[in-house]
Design a protein around this motif. Structure first.
Motif, mmCIF file in Angstrom:
data_model
loop_
_atom_site.group_PDB
_atom_site.id
_atom_site.type_symbol
_atom_site.label_atom_id
_atom_site.label_comp_id
_atom_site.label_asym_id
_atom_site.label_seq_id
_atom_site.Cartn_x
_atom_site.Cartn_y
_atom_site.Cartn_z
ATOM 1 N N SER A 1 0.813 -1.214 0.000
ATOM 2 C CA SER A 1 0.000 0.000 0.000
ATOM 3 C C SER A 1 0.849 1.267 0.000
ATOM 4 O O SER A 1 0.469 2.277 -0.592
ATOM 5 C CB SER A 1 -1.012 -0.007 1.150
ATOM 6 N N LEU A 2 2.021 1.217 0.612
ATOM 7 C CA LEU A 2 2.912 2.374 0.550
ATOM 8 C C LEU A 2 3.365 2.619 -0.888
ATOM 9 O O LEU A 2 3.468 3.759 -1.338
ATOM 10 C CB LEU A 2 4.131 2.170 1.457
ATOM 11 N N SER A 3 3.631 1.539 -1.609
ATOM 12 C CA SER A 3 4.038 1.665 -3.007
ATOM 13 C C SER A 3 2.912 2.274 -3.830
ATOM 14 O O SER A 3 3.132 3.163 -4.655
ATOM 15 C CB SER A 3 4.387 0.301 -3.590
ATOM 16 N N ALA A 4 1.714 1.773 -3.595
ATOM 17 C CA ALA A 4 0.557 2.256 -4.339
ATOM 18 C C ALA A 4 0.353 3.755 -4.092
ATOM 19 O O ALA A 4 0.100 4.523 -5.018
ATOM 20 C CB ALA A 4 -0.683 1.473 -3.930
ATOM 21 N N GLU A 5 0.519 4.178 -2.843
ATOM 22 C CA GLU A 5 0.366 5.600 -2.512
ATOM 23 C C GLU A 5 1.326 6.462 -3.311
ATOM 24 O O GLU A 5 1.035 7.605 -3.630
ATOM 25 C CB GLU A 5 0.668 5.833 -1.025
ATOM 26 N N LYS A 6 2.502 5.913 -3.590
ATOM 27 C CA LYS A 6 3.516 6.662 -4.321
ATOM 28 C C LYS A 6 3.380 6.501 -5.832
ATOM 29 O O LYS A 6 4.259 6.911 -6.585
ATOM 30 C CB LYS A 6 4.901 6.195 -3.877
ATOM 31 N N GLY A 7 2.317 5.841 -6.262
ATOM 32 C CA GLY A 7 2.107 5.694 -7.698
ATOM 33 C C GLY A 7 2.987 4.623 -8.323
ATOM 34 O O GLY A 7 3.419 4.736 -9.456
ATOM 35 N N PHE A 8 3.260 3.598 -7.550
ATOM 36 C CA PHE A 8 4.098 2.514 -8.054
ATOM 37 C C PHE A 8 3.370 1.191 -8.071
ATOM 38 O O PHE A 8 2.597 0.880 -7.189
ATOM 39 C CB PHE A 8 5.344 2.350 -7.165
ATOM 40 N N THR A 9 3.663 0.421 -9.103
ATOM 41 C CA THR A 9 3.172 -0.944 -9.166
ATOM 42 C C THR A 9 4.268 -1.831 -8.602
ATOM 43 O O THR A 9 5.391 -1.825 -9.097
ATOM 44 C CB THR A 9 2.898 -1.351 -10.625
ATOM 45 N N LEU A 10 3.955 -2.559 -7.561
ATOM 46 C CA LEU A 10 4.952 -3.370 -6.878
ATOM 47 C C LEU A 10 5.359 -4.590 -7.689
ATOM 48 O O LEU A 10 4.516 -5.330 -8.176
ATOM 49 C CB LEU A 10 4.377 -3.823 -5.525
ATOM 50 N N GLY A 11 6.695 -4.776 -7.833
ATOM 51 C CA GLY A 11 7.188 -5.975 -8.488
ATOM 52 C C GLY A 11 7.681 -6.928 -7.424
ATOM 53 O O GLY A 11 7.108 -7.981 -7.183
ATOM 54 N N SER A 12 8.737 -6.528 -6.735
ATOM 55 C CA SER A 12 9.241 -7.324 -5.624
ATOM 56 C C SER A 12 9.829 -6.352 -4.607
ATOM 57 O O SER A 12 10.018 -5.181 -4.896
ATOM 58 C CB SER A 12 10.331 -8.274 -6.104
ATOM 59 N N PHE A 13 10.100 -6.847 -3.422
ATOM 60 C CA PHE A 13 10.792 -5.969 -2.480
ATOM 61 C C PHE A 13 11.800 -6.765 -1.693
ATOM 62 O O PHE A 13 11.719 -7.997 -1.630
ATOM 63 C CB PHE A 13 9.808 -5.243 -1.556
ATOM 64 N N SER A 14 12.777 -6.095 -1.128
ATOM 65 C CA SER A 14 13.756 -6.790 -0.313
ATOM 66 C C SER A 14 14.052 -5.947 0.910
ATOM 67 O O SER A 14 14.299 -4.751 0.835
ATOM 68 C CB SER A 14 15.005 -7.095 -1.131
ATOM 69 N N LEU A 15 13.944 -6.591 2.043
ATOM 70 C CA LEU A 15 14.097 -5.901 3.326
ATOM 71 C C LEU A 15 15.179 -6.578 4.148
ATOM 72 O O LEU A 15 15.075 -7.759 4.461
ATOM 73 C CB LEU A 15 12.760 -5.930 4.070
ATOM 74 N N GLN A 16 16.238 -5.839 4.441
ATOM 75 C CA GLN A 16 17.306 -6.369 5.264
ATOM 76 C C GLN A 16 17.375 -5.616 6.588
ATOM 77 O O GLN A 16 17.309 -4.390 6.606
ATOM 78 C CB GLN A 16 18.657 -6.231 4.573
ATOM 79 N N VAL A 17 17.514 -6.373 7.643
ATOM 80 C CA VAL A 17 17.653 -5.787 8.968
ATOM 81 C C VAL A 17 19.060 -6.092 9.453
ATOM 82 O O VAL A 17 19.497 -7.240 9.410
ATOM 83 C CB VAL A 17 16.641 -6.412 9.950
ATOM 84 N N PHE A 18 19.793 -5.061 9.864
ATOM 85 C CA PHE A 18 21.130 -5.279 10.408
ATOM 86 C C PHE A 18 21.091 -5.032 11.900
ATOM 87 O O PHE A 18 20.570 -4.028 12.363
ATOM 88 C CB PHE A 18 22.127 -4.342 9.738
ATOM 89 N N GLY A 19 21.625 -5.972 12.648
ATOM 90 C CA GLY A 19 21.594 -5.841 14.100
ATOM 91 C C GLY A 19 22.536 -6.844 14.724
ATOM 92 O O GLY A 19 23.540 -7.209 14.115
ATOM 93 N N GLU A 20 22.206 -7.306 15.912
ATOM 94 C CA GLU A 20 23.064 -8.289 16.565
ATOM 95 C C GLU A 20 22.236 -9.364 17.253
ATOM 96 O O GLU A 20 21.208 -9.083 17.865
ATOM 97 C CB GLU A 20 23.954 -7.601 17.607
ATOM 98 N N CYS A 21 22.739 -10.598 17.176
ATOM 99 C CA CYS A 21 22.124 -11.708 17.893
ATOM 100 C C CYS A 21 22.097 -11.368 19.379
ATOM 101 O O CYS A 21 23.092 -10.875 19.914
ATOM 102 C CB CYS A 21 22.968 -12.987 17.790
ATOM 103 N N ARG A 22 21.018 -11.683 20.046
ATOM 104 C CA ARG A 22 20.996 -11.462 21.498
ATOM 105 C C ARG A 22 21.725 -12.596 22.210
ATOM 106 O O ARG A 22 22.214 -12.430 23.313
ATOM 107 C CB ARG A 22 19.539 -11.398 21.978
ATOM 108 N N ASP A 23 21.766 -13.746 21.569
ATOM 109 C CA ASP A 23 22.446 -14.894 22.143
ATOM 110 C C ASP A 23 23.943 -14.786 21.858
ATOM 111 O O ASP A 23 24.441 -15.287 20.865
ATOM 112 C CB ASP A 23 21.881 -16.175 21.514
ATOM 113 N N LYS A 24 24.662 -14.127 22.750
ATOM 114 C CA LYS A 24 26.080 -13.834 22.533
ATOM 115 C C LYS A 24 26.927 -15.084 22.302
ATOM 116 O O LYS A 24 27.848 -15.072 21.502
ATOM 117 C CB LYS A 24 26.661 -13.082 23.740
ATOM 118 N N GLU A 25 26.627 -16.169 23.021
ATOM 119 C CA GLU A 25 27.443 -17.378 22.873
ATOM 120 C C GLU A 25 27.395 -17.903 21.435
ATOM 121 O O GLU A 25 28.407 -18.082 20.781
ATOM 122 C CB GLU A 25 26.979 -18.491 23.821
ATOM 123 N N ALA A 26 26.181 -18.155 20.947
ATOM 124 C CA ALA A 26 26.018 -18.682 19.596
ATOM 125 C C ALA A 26 26.666 -17.756 18.578
ATOM 126 O O ALA A 26 27.281 -18.196 17.607
ATOM 127 C CB ALA A 26 24.531 -18.830 19.282
#
Lengths: 161, 161
Positions: free
Chosen positions: A125-150
DNA sequence: CTCCTTGCAAAGCCTTTGCATTTAC
DNA sequence: GTAAATGCAAAGGCTTTGCAAGGAG
């Protein structure tokens, strides 16, 4: 909701054939091979991994063709490009898995995935609001594992592509 | 809600200095220059654009240092890496704009942006569910402008970085 | 038969690296 | 003073390109 692999693969192939016909392009065996390899895989691959896998299966495909085909498949939205921070592009199927995101640990490099239909709807819906026809999307999140050992157990950067 | 540029820049610089102190690293003028350039900009830049802009301002910085610094700033989450499908990485500030996505037209290459706090919240909670602490995220949408005229007027690929 | 595709090898381009010099703390 | 950072140039690695040969429609 989620379709199985072979069903998805044949769906992709059908779409591919109709796109090719529509644009006057050719359905070569190399193109079908690349498409199938991506749809058979249950994770993201880079160009070289696709090349190596196909060669191991006896296909005589070249790197140039793999790259050409990947561009083509991306253009018609049958594969999605993603950047996991490894300074080269990864690819994955678009059909059937278009609602997930990649979570990359900046310490150990591990890549996890999470899915959310709600998220996909919001992107649509955000794409549509901007006048775009959605083809595909890619979402990357960068952060850190909370499980420090692993996390600490793996070398930074060198982990899971 | 949205902060102004100079406010953001000084906030980033303060954070940067404390991170550097905490890790025993040094606050060189080159690093501050790169950080400021990114926070001054109201859009995403690639490594070379940052290099060129700094050189034009009389800074004697080298490309190697720009790349090193970009890695450092990404690691401490002061800048976000994004892949607009141009086969090289773009960078943008993380602070103050952490809730937007990029919409890339596959036909003309134009990049638009859309913002949504709801989206950011969803990404945050999905990360938390997976045991991750969120640093930054980047979301690219590939599709096509619905306004064919405006779109066709630009050369594919060569447009707005 | 035509024009799209492939494949090879070379070129291109972004990014990283080795090492001597400089500099922040 | 000392370890960290810079800068240069060369190396590295992924991706693209030119052109001749091959193949789909």
């Amino acid at each position: 909701m989620q379709q199985n692999t072979s069903e998805l693969t044949s769906q992709a192939e059908t779409l591919f054939r109709s796109y090719m016909k529509a644009e006057g392009l050719r359905c070569t065996s190399e193109r079908i091979d690349v498409l199938q390899e991506i749809y058979r895989a249950d994770t993201h691959l880079d160009a070289d991994e696709i090349y190596v896998r196909l060669r191991q299966q006896g296909t005589g495909i070249s790197r140039a063709t793999v790259y050409h085909t990947l561009d083509l498949l991306f253009r018609i939205n049958l594969v999605t490009r993603i950047d996991l921070g490894h300074h080269h592009t990864h690819y994955e199927k678009t059909l059937g898995v278009a609602n997930h995101l990649h979570i990359v640990c900046q310490r150990c490099g591990k890549v996890s995935e999470a899915a959310s239909g709600q998220l996909a709807g919001m992107v649509e819906s955000l794409s549509a609001e901007k006048g775009f026809t959605l083809g595909s999307f890619s979402l990357q999140v960068f952060g850190e594992c909370r499980d420090k050992e692993a996390c600490a157990g793996r070398a930074a950067g060198s982990a899971a592509d």
